[in-house]
Design an enzyme around this catalytic site. Structure first.
Site, PDB file in Angstrom:
ATOM      1  N   LYS A  62      -1.387 -19.023  -7.485  1.00  0.00           N
ATOM      2  CA  LYS A  62      -1.966 -18.574  -6.222  1.00  0.00           C
ATOM      3  C   LYS A  62      -2.079 -19.739  -5.243  1.00  0.00           C
ATOM      4  CE  LYS A  62      -4.328 -15.760  -3.502  1.00  0.00           C
ATOM      5  NZ  LYS A  62      -3.690 -14.627  -2.827  1.00  0.00           N
ATOM      6  N   LYS A  91      -8.279  -9.784  -5.109  1.00  0.00           N
ATOM      7  CA  LYS A  91      -9.319  -8.940  -4.531  1.00  0.00           C
ATOM      8  C   LYS A  91      -9.131  -7.457  -4.871  1.00  0.00           C
ATOM      9  CE  LYS A  91      -8.410  -7.585  -0.644  1.00  0.00           C
ATOM     10  NZ  LYS A  91      -7.591  -6.475  -0.071  1.00  0.00           N
ATOM     11  N   LYS A  94      -1.560  -3.943  -5.104  1.00  0.00           N
ATOM     12  CA  LYS A  94      -2.364  -2.823  -4.612  1.00  0.00           C
ATOM     13  C   LYS A  94      -2.079  -1.559  -5.417  1.00  0.00           C
ATOM     14  CE  LYS A  94      -2.796  -4.843  -0.039  1.00  0.00           C
ATOM     15  NZ  LYS A  94      -2.652  -6.180  -0.627  1.00  0.00           N
ATOM     16  N   GLY A 146      -6.952  -8.749   4.718  1.00  0.00           N
ATOM     17  CA  GLY A 146      -7.159  -9.903   5.573  1.00  0.00           C
ATOM     18  C   GLY A 146      -7.120  -9.593   7.057  1.00  0.00           C
ATOM     19  N   ASN A 147      -6.364  -8.534   7.450  1.00  0.00           N
ATOM     20  CA  ASN A 147      -6.272  -8.222   8.872  1.00  0.00           C
ATOM     21  C   ASN A 147      -7.567  -7.648   9.415  1.00  0.00           C
ATOM     22  OD1 ASN A 147      -5.946  -5.817   7.397  1.00  0.00           O
ATOM     23  ND2 ASN A 147      -4.786  -4.847   9.038  1.00  0.00           N
TER      24      ASN A 147
END
Length: 292
Positions: free
Chosen positions: A120, A204, A264, A10-11
């Site tokens: 979520k 994602k 991740k 997102g960054n």
């Protein structure tokens, strides 16, 4: 051709304190594309990206315009933000390589247990009376979120199939930098010979791992907000982990934050090939955590 899949966090588009204007997102993407330049010179590059803040903004627009225009289902909001972010990324990529942004559908199971346990959070915060009305009127599941109000929670099912995988491969083989699986992909379920959109948000990084596996990618790069994976993150004795075997990474999972680093590392394990987890500075300097 051996592909590299890069999952933008997102960054890459929005920084803390920003409103998420198009100008802000383009400026952030300019920095991101600069960091990606060494990879842009390699064939077979595929970019994925998140869309959490953008979906939240889209839902706010729909709520405030509901009396004038009917709100759309969540899966179409995911599609809209795929196109929105893809256009922004393409605008910055075009100076370095030919971009191809592909609206991507990702199949999930209709009986995935996540549909019975929405977790979520998405969209804006609501007061308690607003949340109760939305639960009655729309059947939304609402939860209290850190004393800031109530938010809608939606299912986050496991991705099973990248529907446009062959198209992505052909575009990458043809020399394009492909932008795909935005926001985890548009979630769909199979109903006979058709695919139907469902209201969910796919993780994602999990979708990126599935895409990398399907492309037989050489490497998966997950770009996030911290330079590497840490043991005891945020504590005085935190330890940066530069390399992890698959066994070490699996043993570390219970120690990692469920909503941030754990997915991740789980994505790295699901991919099975070499994975780099880092931020843009780590990518430029050769830092980060390598899992293989």
């Amino acid at each position: 051709m051996s592909a590299t899949v890069v999952a933008l966090g997102g960054n890459a588009l929005m920084r803390p304190g920003e409103r998420g204007t198009a100008a802000e997102q383009l400026a952030n993407l300019r920095r991101a594309v600069t960091a990606l330049q060494p990879l842009l010179a390699q064939p077979g590059l595929v970019l994925t990206h998140g869309n959490g803040p953008q979906v939240g903004n889209e839902l706010i627009r729909q709520e405030r315009a509901a009396d004038e225009a009917p709100p759309l289902p969540l899966w179409l909001a995911v599609a809209q933000t795929q196109a929105e972010i893809g256009a922004l990324i393409a605008a910055e990529l075009r100076a370095y390589a030919p971009p191809a942004c592909l609206l991507t559908h990702v199949r999930v199971a209709a009986d995935d247990p996540a549909f019975d346990r929405p977790t979520k959070p998405i969209g804006p915060f609501y007061s308690s009376p607003q949340a109760e009305q939305l639960e009655r009127d729309r059947g939304w599941v609402m939860v209290s979120d850190a004393n800031r109000g109530h938010r809608r929670v939606v299912p986050s099912p496991q991705p099973l199939e990248i529907v446009e995988l062959d198209v992505i491969r052909r575009l990458a083989d043809g020399g394009a930098v492909v932008v795909a699986c935005g926001g985890g992909g548009i979630p769909v379920v199979r109903r006979g010979e058709r695919l139907a959109g469902v209201d969910a948000v796919i993780d994602k990084d999990r979708a990126s791992a599935l895409l990398a596996s399907g492309l037989d990618a050489e490497r998966l790069v997950i770009l996030t907000e911290v330079p590497a994976v840490y043991r005891n993150f945020g504590e005085p004795d935190q330890e940066e982990l530069r390399t992890l075997s698959r066994d070490d990474a699996e043993a570390l999972l219970p120690e990692l934050a469920e909503g941030s680093m754990r997915p991740k590392v789980e994505a790295a394990l699901a991919f099975g090939g070499e994975t780099l987890i880092t931020d843009f500075e780590g990518l430029e300097s050769g830092g980060g955590t390598r899992i293989a």
